[in-house]
Motif scaffolding. Structure first.
Motif, PDB file in Angstrom:
ATOM      1  N   MET A   1       0.849  -1.204   0.000  1.00  0.00           N
ATOM      2  CA  MET A   1       0.000   0.000   0.000  1.00  0.00           C
ATOM      3  C   MET A   1       0.878   1.245   0.000  1.00  0.00           C
ATOM      4  SD  MET A   1      -2.775   1.262   2.863  1.00  0.00           S
ATOM      5  CE  MET A   1      -3.898  -0.113   2.553  1.00  0.00           C
ATOM      6  N   LEU A   2       0.512   2.196  -0.851  1.00  0.00           N
ATOM      7  CA  LEU A   2       1.178   3.499  -0.846  1.00  0.00           C
ATOM      8  C   LEU A   2       0.215   4.503  -0.238  1.00  0.00           C
ATOM      9  CD1 LEU A   2       3.816   4.943  -1.866  1.00  0.00           C
ATOM     10  CD2 LEU A   2       2.443   5.693  -3.824  1.00  0.00           C
ATOM     11  N   LYS A   3       0.650   5.149   0.843  1.00  0.00           N
ATOM     12  CA  LYS A   3      -0.205   6.109   1.541  1.00  0.00           C
ATOM     13  C   LYS A   3       0.227   7.522   1.171  1.00  0.00           C
ATOM     14  CE  LYS A   3       0.586   4.158   5.595  1.00  0.00           C
ATOM     15  NZ  LYS A   3       0.461   3.844   7.048  1.00  0.00           N
ATOM     16  N   VAL A   4      -0.711   8.254   0.568  1.00  0.00           N
ATOM     17  CA  VAL A   4      -0.430   9.589   0.041  1.00  0.00           C
ATOM     18  C   VAL A   4      -1.275  10.612   0.791  1.00  0.00           C
ATOM     19  CG1 VAL A   4      -0.431  11.052  -2.013  1.00  0.00           C
ATOM     20  CG2 VAL A   4       0.008   8.583  -2.227  1.00  0.00           C
ATOM     21  N   GLY A   5      -0.638  11.676   1.244  1.00  0.00           N
ATOM     22  CA  GLY A   5      -1.375  12.795   1.801  1.00  0.00           C
ATOM     23  C   GLY A   5      -1.579  13.851   0.731  1.00  0.00           C
ATOM     24  N   ALA A 121       2.059  15.248   8.030  1.00  0.00           N
ATOM     25  CA  ALA A 121       2.885  14.786   6.909  1.00  0.00           C
ATOM     26  C   ALA A 121       3.632  13.484   7.199  1.00  0.00           C
ATOM     27  CB  ALA A 121       3.855  15.888   6.485  1.00  0.00           C
ATOM     28  N   PRO A 122       4.178  13.285   8.404  1.00  0.00           N
ATOM     29  CA  PRO A 122       4.916  12.039   8.654  1.00  0.00           C
ATOM     30  C   PRO A 122       4.070  10.769   8.586  1.00  0.00           C
ATOM     31  CG  PRO A 122       5.522  13.721  10.265  1.00  0.00           C
ATOM     32  CD  PRO A 122       4.322  14.230   9.531  1.00  0.00           C
ATOM     33  N   LEU A 123       2.757  10.913   8.581  1.00  0.00           N
ATOM     34  CA  LEU A 123       1.885   9.732   8.527  1.00  0.00           C
ATOM     35  C   LEU A 123       1.847   9.104   7.136  1.00  0.00           C
ATOM     36  CD1 LEU A 123      -1.222  10.953  10.562  1.00  0.00           C
ATOM     37  CD2 LEU A 123       0.727   9.616  11.387  1.00  0.00           C
ATOM     38  N   TYR A 124       2.349   9.801   6.123  1.00  0.00           N
ATOM     39  CA  TYR A 124       2.191   9.361   4.740  1.00  0.00           C
ATOM     40  C   TYR A 124       3.544   9.063   4.099  1.00  0.00           C
ATOM     41  CZ  TYR A 124      -2.171  11.597   5.924  1.00  0.00           C
ATOM     42  OH  TYR A 124      -3.317  11.953   6.587  1.00  0.00           O
ATOM     43  N   ASP A 125       3.510   8.227   3.070  1.00  0.00           N
ATOM     44  CA  ASP A 125       4.732   7.909   2.329  1.00  0.00           C
ATOM     45  C   ASP A 125       5.210   9.114   1.528  1.00  0.00           C
ATOM     46  OD1 ASP A 125       4.843   5.145   3.154  1.00  0.00           O
ATOM     47  OD2 ASP A 125       3.141   4.798   1.826  1.00  0.00           O
ATOM     48  N   LEU A 126       4.276   9.916   1.083  1.00  0.00           N
ATOM     49  CA  LEU A 126       4.606  11.174   0.430  1.00  0.00           C
ATOM     50  C   LEU A 126       3.410  12.106   0.493  1.00  0.00           C
ATOM     51  CD1 LEU A 126       4.490  10.921  -3.455  1.00  0.00           C
ATOM     52  CD2 LEU A 126       3.730   9.075  -1.997  1.00  0.00           C
ATOM     53  N   VAL A 127       3.679  13.398   0.277  1.00  0.00           N
ATOM     54  CA  VAL A 127       2.644  14.425   0.361  1.00  0.00           C
ATOM     55  C   VAL A 127       2.565  15.169  -0.965  1.00  0.00           C
ATOM     56  CG1 VAL A 127       1.957  16.597   1.468  1.00  0.00           C
ATOM     57  CG2 VAL A 127       2.889  14.734   2.856  1.00  0.00           C
ATOM     58  N   VAL A 128       1.351  15.274  -1.487  1.00  0.00           N
ATOM     59  CA  VAL A 128       1.085  16.044  -2.701  1.00  0.00           C
ATOM     60  C   VAL A 128       0.371  17.326  -2.298  1.00  0.00           C
ATOM     61  CG1 VAL A 128      -0.093  16.106  -4.935  1.00  0.00           C
ATOM     62  CG2 VAL A 128       0.924  13.963  -4.118  1.00  0.00           C
ATOM     63  N   VAL A 129       0.923  18.457  -2.686  1.00  0.00           N
ATOM     64  CA  VAL A 129       0.324  19.752  -2.367  1.00  0.00           C
ATOM     65  C   VAL A 129      -0.222  20.385  -3.641  1.00  0.00           C
ATOM     66  CG1 VAL A 129       0.777  22.117  -1.600  1.00  0.00           C
ATOM     67  CG2 VAL A 129       1.719  20.191  -0.319  1.00  0.00           C
ATOM     68  N   GLU A 192       3.736   8.897 -11.309  1.00  0.00           N
ATOM     69  CA  GLU A 192       4.762   8.843 -10.268  1.00  0.00           C
ATOM     70  C   GLU A 192       4.302   7.975  -9.091  1.00  0.00           C
ATOM     71  OE1 GLU A 192       8.254   9.739  -8.043  1.00  0.00           O
ATOM     72  OE2 GLU A 192       7.803   9.936 -10.185  1.00  0.00           O
ATOM     73  N   LEU A 193       3.044   8.114  -8.716  1.00  0.00           N
ATOM     74  CA  LEU A 193       2.520   7.325  -7.599  1.00  0.00           C
ATOM     75  C   LEU A 193       2.506   5.840  -7.936  1.00  0.00           C
ATOM     76  CD1 LEU A 193      -0.493   9.519  -6.375  1.00  0.00           C
ATOM     77  CD2 LEU A 193       1.858   9.500  -5.526  1.00  0.00           C
ATOM     78  N   THR A 194       2.089   5.494  -9.137  1.00  0.00           N
ATOM     79  CA  THR A 194       2.045   4.078  -9.512  1.00  0.00           C
ATOM     80  C   THR A 194       3.458   3.496  -9.585  1.00  0.00           C
ATOM     81  OG1 THR A 194       1.892   4.705 -11.859  1.00  0.00           O
ATOM     82  CG2 THR A 194      -0.167   4.203 -10.729  1.00  0.00           C
ATOM     83  N   ALA A 198       4.770   0.436  -7.238  1.00  0.00           N
ATOM     84  CA  ALA A 198       5.378  -0.766  -7.809  1.00  0.00           C
ATOM     85  C   ALA A 198       6.736  -1.057  -7.157  1.00  0.00           C
ATOM     86  CB  ALA A 198       5.541  -0.606  -9.315  1.00  0.00           C
ATOM     87  N   GLU A 199       7.494  -0.002  -6.885  1.00  0.00           N
ATOM     88  CA  GLU A 199       8.789  -0.164  -6.234  1.00  0.00           C
ATOM     89  C   GLU A 199       8.615  -0.748  -4.828  1.00  0.00           C
ATOM     90  OE1 GLU A 199      10.719   3.598  -6.200  1.00  0.00           O
ATOM     91  OE2 GLU A 199      10.935   3.690  -8.390  1.00  0.00           O
ATOM     92  N   ARG A 200       7.636  -0.234  -4.120  1.00  0.00           N
ATOM     93  CA  ARG A 200       7.377  -0.729  -2.763  1.00  0.00           C
ATOM     94  C   ARG A 200       6.964  -2.190  -2.797  1.00  0.00           C
ATOM     95  NH1 ARG A 200       6.708   2.843   1.400  1.00  0.00           N
ATOM     96  NH2 ARG A 200       5.252   1.443   2.439  1.00  0.00           N
ATOM     97  N   SER A 201       6.121  -2.537  -3.761  1.00  0.00           N
ATOM     98  CA  SER A 201       5.663  -3.915  -3.878  1.00  0.00           C
ATOM     99  C   SER A 201       6.818  -4.844  -4.197  1.00  0.00           C
ATOM    100  CB  SER A 201       4.588  -4.005  -4.965  1.00  0.00           C
ATOM    101  OG  SER A 201       4.127  -5.334  -5.105  1.00  0.00           O
ATOM    102  N   ALA A 202       7.700  -4.398  -5.092  1.00  0.00           N
ATOM    103  CA  ALA A 202       8.848  -5.228  -5.492  1.00  0.00           C
ATOM    104  C   ALA A 202       9.827  -5.439  -4.345  1.00  0.00           C
ATOM    105  CB  ALA A 202       9.560  -4.586  -6.686  1.00  0.00           C
ATOM    106  N   SER A 203       9.934  -4.419  -3.494  1.00  0.00           N
ATOM    107  CA  SER A 203      10.878  -4.507  -2.376  1.00  0.00           C
ATOM    108  C   SER A 203      10.282  -5.153  -1.146  1.00  0.00           C
ATOM    109  CB  SER A 203      11.383  -3.106  -2.008  1.00  0.00           C
ATOM    110  OG  SER A 203      10.322  -2.316  -1.462  1.00  0.00           O
ATOM    111  N   GLY A 204       8.957  -5.410  -1.214  1.00  0.00           N
ATOM    112  CA  GLY A 204       8.278  -6.012  -0.087  1.00  0.00           C
ATOM    113  C   GLY A 204       7.968  -5.065   1.056  1.00  0.00           C
TER     114      GLY A 204
END
Length: 205
Positions: A1-5, A121-129, A192-194, A198-204
């Motif tokens: 799961m990728l968590k985005v703020g 902000a620290p709750l998310y993997d990245l923040v989009v403004v 960019e998010l996808t 995918a990188e996170r999924s590949a790295s486990g």
């Protein structure tokens, strides 16, 4: 799961960005919508708001009179803090439930207007403004939401500054221009998010 703020000042166009991301496949957790749900009639949230602000913030049918409550809290920082202390924990709990239900491979976009103000902000993997100049925000609030300038300025002043939001951004969407300039930027952000998911999924991760 990728968590985005996802965040942006009032009138910046965050809701449109959220809508576009949902169209691409994001699971959107909308803090504003949840904030309305947790103070519906019969909820402990509404009971707590009435206890704090009195029955004058209710309409004749017992629902929350949002314009009246807004005019009270946005003119008084202490009252705004009181309201936030009631609503934010309820929103956080419900948001966590929806995130957990999204699935391990999901890109979950948390649409959070007060992300910067509440230090989230620290709750998310990245923040989009979603960024727009204060002048653009003001003109949109007056023209599109029929706000008086004084009310619009008060609502803007109750939020973080543009500089504070940009300081927590991983990715920035410039929405100072016309709507047709927005979608290509959102599409690029989604790509960019996808890729990151995918990188996170590949790295486990």
């Amino acid at each position: 799961m990728l968590k985005v703020g996802l965040t942006g000042g009032i009138g910046a166009g965050k809701s449109e960005v959220s809508r576009l991301l949902a169209g691409y496949g994001a699971v959107v957790v909308d803090a504003d919508r949840i904030a309305r749900e947790v103070v519906e009639p019969g909820t402990p949230g509404l009971d707590a708001v009435v206890a704090a602000f009195g029955e004058s913030v209710l309409t004749a049918d017992g629902t929350l009179d949002r314009p009246r409550l807004g005019s009270v809290v946005f003119a008084d920082p202490e009252k705004l803090r009181t309201l936030n202390a009631i609503v934010h924990p309820l929103v956080g709990a419900r948001s966590a439930e929806l995130e957990a239900a999204a699935g391990a491979d999901a890109i979950v976009v948390h649409d959070v207007p007060l992300l910067t103000e509440n230090g989230l902000a620290p709750l998310y993997d990245l923040v989009v403004v979603v960024d727009a100049s204060p002048q653009t925000q003001l003109s949109r609030l007056v023209a599109l939401r029929a706000m008086a300038q004084e009310e619009a300025r008060a609502r803007m002043a109750a939020q973080a500054t543009r500089e504070q939001r940009l300081a927590v951004a991983t990715l920035v969407i410039d929405n100072d221009g016309p709507l047709e300039a927005l979608e290509p930027q959102v599409r690029k952000v989604w790509e960019e998010l996808t890729a990151r998911a995918a990188e996170r999924s590949a790295s486990g991760a």
